[in-house]
Scaffold this motif. Structure first.
Motif, PDB file in Angstrom:
ATOM      1  N   ASP A  80      -2.998  10.364  -9.691  1.00 31.80           N
ATOM      2  CA  ASP A  80      -4.161  10.774  -9.099  1.00 31.80           C
ATOM      3  C   ASP A  80      -3.639  11.338  -7.644  1.00 31.80           C
ATOM      4  O   ASP A  80      -2.690  10.976  -6.933  1.00 31.80           O
ATOM      5  CB  ASP A  80      -4.951   9.465  -8.535  1.00 31.80           C
ATOM      6  N   VAL A  81      -4.424  12.484  -7.372  1.00 30.52           N
ATOM      7  CA  VAL A  81      -4.314  12.948  -6.011  1.00 30.52           C
ATOM      8  C   VAL A  81      -5.667  12.741  -5.175  1.00 30.52           C
ATOM      9  O   VAL A  81      -5.546  13.242  -3.918  1.00 30.52           O
ATOM     10  CB  VAL A  81      -4.052  14.406  -6.246  1.00 30.52           C
ATOM     11  N   LEU A  82      -6.686  12.384  -5.657  1.00 27.71           N
ATOM     12  CA  LEU A  82      -8.260  12.433  -5.058  1.00 27.71           C
ATOM     13  C   LEU A  82      -8.167  11.208  -4.217  1.00 27.71           C
ATOM     14  O   LEU A  82      -8.808  11.666  -2.969  1.00 27.71           O
ATOM     15  CB  LEU A  82      -9.179  12.203  -6.130  1.00 27.71           C
ATOM     16  N   GLY A  83      -7.550  10.019  -4.189  1.00 27.65           N
ATOM     17  CA  GLY A  83      -7.774   9.037  -3.536  1.00 27.65           C
ATOM     18  C   GLY A  83      -7.503   9.297  -2.034  1.00 27.65           C
ATOM     19  O   GLY A  83      -8.366   8.984  -1.055  1.00 27.65           O
ATOM     20  N   PRO A  84      -6.609   9.918  -1.682  1.00 32.78           N
ATOM     21  CA  PRO A  84      -6.001  10.136  -0.415  1.00 32.78           C
ATOM     22  C   PRO A  84      -6.905  11.291   0.330  1.00 32.78           C
ATOM     23  O   PRO A  84      -6.649  11.340   1.592  1.00 32.78           O
ATOM     24  CB  PRO A  84      -4.284  10.450  -0.330  1.00 32.78           C
ATOM     25  N   LEU A  85      -7.542  12.238  -0.436  1.00 35.18           N
ATOM     26  CA  LEU A  85      -8.451  13.254   0.144  1.00 35.18           C
ATOM     27  C   LEU A  85      -9.639  12.895   0.538  1.00 35.18           C
ATOM     28  O   LEU A  85     -10.243  13.473   1.101  1.00 35.18           O
ATOM     29  CB  LEU A  85      -8.392  14.201  -1.230  1.00 35.18           C
ATOM     30  N   VAL A  86     -10.341  11.685  -0.150  1.00 39.68           N
ATOM     31  CA  VAL A  86     -11.492  11.307   0.026  1.00 39.68           C
ATOM     32  C   VAL A  86     -11.971  11.529   1.520  1.00 39.68           C
ATOM     33  O   VAL A  86     -13.023  11.862   1.806  1.00 39.68           O
ATOM     34  CB  VAL A  86     -11.902   9.753  -0.405  1.00 39.68           C
ATOM     35  N   PRO A  87     -11.381  10.790   2.498  1.00 38.49           N
ATOM     36  CA  PRO A  87     -11.766  10.843   3.805  1.00 38.49           C
ATOM     37  C   PRO A  87     -11.702  12.188   4.436  1.00 38.49           C
ATOM     38  O   PRO A  87     -12.657  12.461   5.471  1.00 38.49           O
ATOM     39  CB  PRO A  87     -10.883  10.248   4.591  1.00 38.49           C
ATOM     40  N   ASP A  88     -11.298  13.327   3.724  1.00 33.91           N
ATOM     41  CA  ASP A  88     -11.197  14.584   4.223  1.00 33.91           C
ATOM     42  C   ASP A  88     -12.458  15.287   3.864  1.00 33.91           C
ATOM     43  O   ASP A  88     -13.046  16.555   4.316  1.00 33.91           O
ATOM     44  CB  ASP A  88     -10.105  15.572   3.501  1.00 33.91           C
ATOM     45  N   PHE A  89     -13.336  14.979   2.780  1.00 30.96           N
ATOM     46  CA  PHE A  89     -14.567  15.442   2.516  1.00 30.96           C
ATOM     47  C   PHE A  89     -15.571  15.043   3.322  1.00 30.96           C
ATOM     48  O   PHE A  89     -15.742  13.962   3.914  1.00 30.96           O
ATOM     49  CB  PHE A  89     -14.995  14.846   0.844  1.00 30.96           C
ATOM     50  N   ASP A  98     -19.547  13.166  -7.384  1.00 31.95           N
ATOM     51  CA  ASP A  98     -18.878  12.286  -8.534  1.00 31.95           C
ATOM     52  C   ASP A  98     -19.880  12.108  -9.620  1.00 31.95           C
ATOM     53  O   ASP A  98     -20.926  11.158  -9.249  1.00 31.95           O
ATOM     54  CB  ASP A  98     -18.182  10.931  -7.969  1.00 31.95           C
ATOM     55  N   VAL A  99     -19.706  12.548 -10.635  1.00 29.68           N
ATOM     56  CA  VAL A  99     -20.716  12.457 -11.480  1.00 29.68           C
ATOM     57  C   VAL A  99     -20.384  11.303 -12.812  1.00 29.68           C
ATOM     58  O   VAL A  99     -20.935  10.990 -13.708  1.00 29.68           O
ATOM     59  CB  VAL A  99     -21.217  13.727 -12.435  1.00 29.68           C
ATOM     60  N   ASP A 100     -19.412  10.714 -12.388  1.00 30.25           N
ATOM     61  CA  ASP A 100     -18.703   9.462 -13.237  1.00 30.25           C
ATOM     62  C   ASP A 100     -17.926   8.636 -12.355  1.00 30.25           C
ATOM     63  O   ASP A 100     -16.886   8.224 -12.767  1.00 30.25           O
ATOM     64  CB  ASP A 100     -17.917  10.115 -14.456  1.00 30.25           C
ATOM     65  N   ALA A 101     -18.819   8.008 -11.467  1.00 31.07           N
ATOM     66  CA  ALA A 101     -18.047   7.349 -10.441  1.00 31.07           C
ATOM     67  C   ALA A 101     -17.179   6.278 -10.773  1.00 31.07           C
ATOM     68  O   ALA A 101     -15.937   6.198 -10.510  1.00 31.07           O
ATOM     69  CB  ALA A 101     -18.785   6.781  -9.331  1.00 31.07           C
ATOM     70  N   PRO A 102     -17.706   5.241 -11.709  1.00 32.20           N
ATOM     71  CA  PRO A 102     -16.752   4.052 -12.212  1.00 32.20           C
ATOM     72  C   PRO A 102     -15.447   4.840 -12.782  1.00 32.20           C
ATOM     73  O   PRO A 102     -14.235   3.984 -12.579  1.00 32.20           O
ATOM     74  CB  PRO A 102     -17.643   3.289 -13.335  1.00 32.20           C
ATOM     75  N   ALA A 103     -15.412   6.005 -13.749  1.00 31.56           N
ATOM     76  CA  ALA A 103     -14.180   6.256 -14.271  1.00 31.56           C
ATOM     77  C   ALA A 103     -13.348   7.017 -13.133  1.00 31.56           C
ATOM     78  O   ALA A 103     -12.191   6.528 -13.187  1.00 31.56           O
ATOM     79  CB  ALA A 103     -14.602   7.330 -15.212  1.00 31.56           C
ATOM     80  N   THR A 104     -13.888   7.586 -12.186  1.00 29.76           N
ATOM     81  CA  THR A 104     -13.147   8.316 -10.967  1.00 29.76           C
ATOM     82  C   THR A 104     -12.338   7.158 -10.384  1.00 29.76           C
ATOM     83  O   THR A 104     -11.279   7.235 -10.045  1.00 29.76           O
ATOM     84  CB  THR A 104     -14.075   9.193 -10.330  1.00 29.76           C
ATOM     85  N   LEU A 105     -13.159   6.072  -9.925  1.00 32.84           N
ATOM     86  CA  LEU A 105     -12.684   5.219  -9.010  1.00 32.84           C
ATOM     87  C   LEU A 105     -11.690   4.381  -9.844  1.00 32.84           C
ATOM     88  O   LEU A 105     -10.611   4.000  -9.287  1.00 32.84           O
ATOM     89  CB  LEU A 105     -13.718   4.244  -8.673  1.00 32.84           C
ATOM     90  N   GLU A 106     -11.878   4.044 -11.220  1.00 37.44           N
ATOM     91  CA  GLU A 106     -10.569   3.478 -12.091  1.00 37.44           C
ATOM     92  C   GLU A 106      -9.403   4.452 -11.959  1.00 37.44           C
ATOM     93  O   GLU A 106      -8.229   3.672 -11.795  1.00 37.44           O
ATOM     94  CB  GLU A 106     -11.078   2.994 -13.204  1.00 37.44           C
ATOM     95  N   ASN A 107      -9.462   5.715 -12.045  1.00 35.32           N
ATOM     96  CA  ASN A 107      -8.272   6.526 -11.994  1.00 35.32           C
ATOM     97  C   ASN A 107      -7.676   6.493 -10.618  1.00 35.32           C
ATOM     98  O   ASN A 107      -6.383   6.453 -10.679  1.00 35.32           O
ATOM     99  CB  ASN A 107      -8.900   7.852 -12.648  1.00 35.32           C
ATOM    100  N   ILE A 108      -8.531   6.438  -9.893  1.00 35.96           N
ATOM    101  CA  ILE A 108      -7.574   6.554  -8.384  1.00 35.96           C
ATOM    102  C   ILE A 108      -6.914   5.235  -8.153  1.00 35.96           C
ATOM    103  O   ILE A 108      -5.804   5.361  -7.669  1.00 35.96           O
ATOM    104  CB  ILE A 108      -9.006   6.495  -7.111  1.00 35.96           C
ATOM    105  N   SER A 136      -4.196   5.421 -11.783  1.00 39.24           N
ATOM    106  CA  SER A 136      -3.245   6.399 -12.273  1.00 39.24           C
ATOM    107  C   SER A 136      -2.310   6.903 -11.252  1.00 39.24           C
ATOM    108  O   SER A 136      -2.617   7.140 -10.202  1.00 39.24           O
ATOM    109  CB  SER A 136      -4.201   7.447 -12.552  1.00 39.24           C
ATOM    110  N   PRO A 137      -1.068   6.894 -11.674  1.00 34.74           N
ATOM    111  CA  PRO A 137      -0.013   7.228 -10.701  1.00 34.74           C
ATOM    112  C   PRO A 137      -0.011   8.557 -10.428  1.00 34.74           C
ATOM    113  O   PRO A 137       0.798   9.155  -9.236  1.00 34.74           O
ATOM    114  CB  PRO A 137       1.493   6.935 -11.512  1.00 34.74           C
TER     115      PRO A 137
END
Length: 366
Positions: free
Chosen positions: A130-139, A114-124, A127-128
């Motif tokens: 967002d698909v990344l949040g539920p996938l985080v544990p799979d990485f 994540d090269v822009d973590a604050p923005a990514t986390l805010e989107n998670i 944002s309705p």
């Protein structure tokens, strides 16, 4: 190790602030014997504004900005030892986040970088779509451009197996002192693209300082500022190519770093330009953000300002001798502790076994 890296662009810094981070990190990993393939979309006219040819240390695959092009790039990445999905590719990010995980295999790990973590986390969190949040544990791991404990905490709460900040740094083979260029002569220079979460801080720290010091020369570089009202003593250059950055940093009396809103709030996220400017031996003035003293010593290796009036005050009293001394001290510090070779060694240690990173997440969660 063969690393397949999906990012915005390696060969173009046009509307792509992460370019120098990618170049520094991946070239340092290549010097340590790893094979790099970088997958970037043909999007946002970046290929028309290339500022480097594909380097000899990486294979660059430019894929058409279509789903078919994205699928072919994913197919090409199969079998890599490590697959990296960087944030902010710019097109098909959600599709990539879902599908890079399908490349996991006994010999293949998949990492979110994540090269822009604050923005990514805010989107998670907001944002309705967002698909990344539920996938985080799979990485297998989350690496970030910075962010310190707040970002590590946030990713740990999302279930990350491990989250480790890998901070920006200096590539001394590309950013180094050069002779001043009269084209970039100024008392204070700022380089940064016009972005919604940066503009208000540019107005405060740069344009307000220019208004307060009408007799001094201010230099603005970056895309998107053409229709921005500016004081008469500000000269707007537009896009500055990376091969010009050393002269841009070396020629003014001082160079200003302005952190984006999200990074300033999170702290512990030094922008790439902090190290680029110091690497060129520039006298750096930065807006205040939490954690600066972990990278540079305020007052000796960097000047720290809390608002535009503070920038103006420090610039008005800054002598050429003091500017040179601060630039020299900053250069010495980043060469000693903050090069991409230092960062690549950290990454390599993590990738040799993700168990080394796990205690970081466990400690934060406790």
């Amino acid at each position: 190790m063969h690393i397949a890296f999906f990012g915005s662009s390696l060969v173009s810094a046009y509307w792509n602030g992460a370019a120098t981070y990618y170049r520094g990190m991946l070239s340092a990993l290549a010097r340590r014997g790893h094979t790099i393939t970088f997958y970037e979309p043909d999007a946002f006219d970046r290929q028309k504004h290339r500022d480097m040819d594909p380097p000899d240390w990486a294979r660059v695959v430019v894929w058409p900005a279509t789903q078919e092009g994205c699928e072919k790039a994913l197919e090409d990445a199969k079998g890599a030892d490590l697959v990296v999905k960087a944030s902010g590719v710019g097109v098909f990010d959600a599709f990539l986040e879902q599908n890079v995980l399908r490349l996991k295999a006994p010999g293949t790990r998949v990492v979110l970088w994540d090269v822009d973590a604050p923005a990514t986390l805010e989107n998670i969190h907001t944002s309705p779509d967002d698909v990344l949040g539920p996938l985080v544990p799979d990485f297998d791991m989350v690496l970030t451009y910075g962010g310190g404990d707040p970002v590590v905490h946030a990713y740990t709460r999302l279930g990350a197996k491990a989250c480790v900040p890998i901070y920006n740094a200096l590539d001394p083979t590309t950013h180094f002192p050069v002779e001043p260029d009269p084209a970039f002569a100024a008392d204070l220079a700022f380089l940064g693209n016009r972005l919604p979460d940066r503009e208000a801080r540019v107005e405060e720290f740069f344009l307000k300082a220019a208004e307060l010091l009408p007799e001094q020369r201010f230099l603005m570089g970056g895309s998107g500022w053409d229709d921005k009202p500016m004081p008469a003593n500000v000269r707007n250059l537009g896009h500055v190519y990376t091969h010009q950055h050393n002269a841009f940093n070396c020629s003014p009396k001082a160079v200003l770093n302005i952190t984006r809103d999200s990074m300033a709030k999170t702290g512990f996220s030094p922008p790439t330009r902090v190290f680029e400017a110091c690497g060129a031996g520039a006298c750096l003035v930065t807006d205040a953000w939490e954690g600066i003293d972990q990278f540079l010593e305020p007052g000796r290796e960097v000047l720290v300002a809390h608002d535009g009036a503070d920038v103006a005050r420090q610039l008005a009293s800054l002598s050429e001798k003091e500017s040179a001394a601060i630039g020299k001290a900053g250069l010495k510090r980043v060469l000693a502790e903050h090069t991409y070779d230092h960062r690549a060694a950290e990454v390599e240690a993590l990738l040799e076994g993700s168990d080394r990173a796990a205690p970081v997440a466990e400690e934060v969660a406790s």
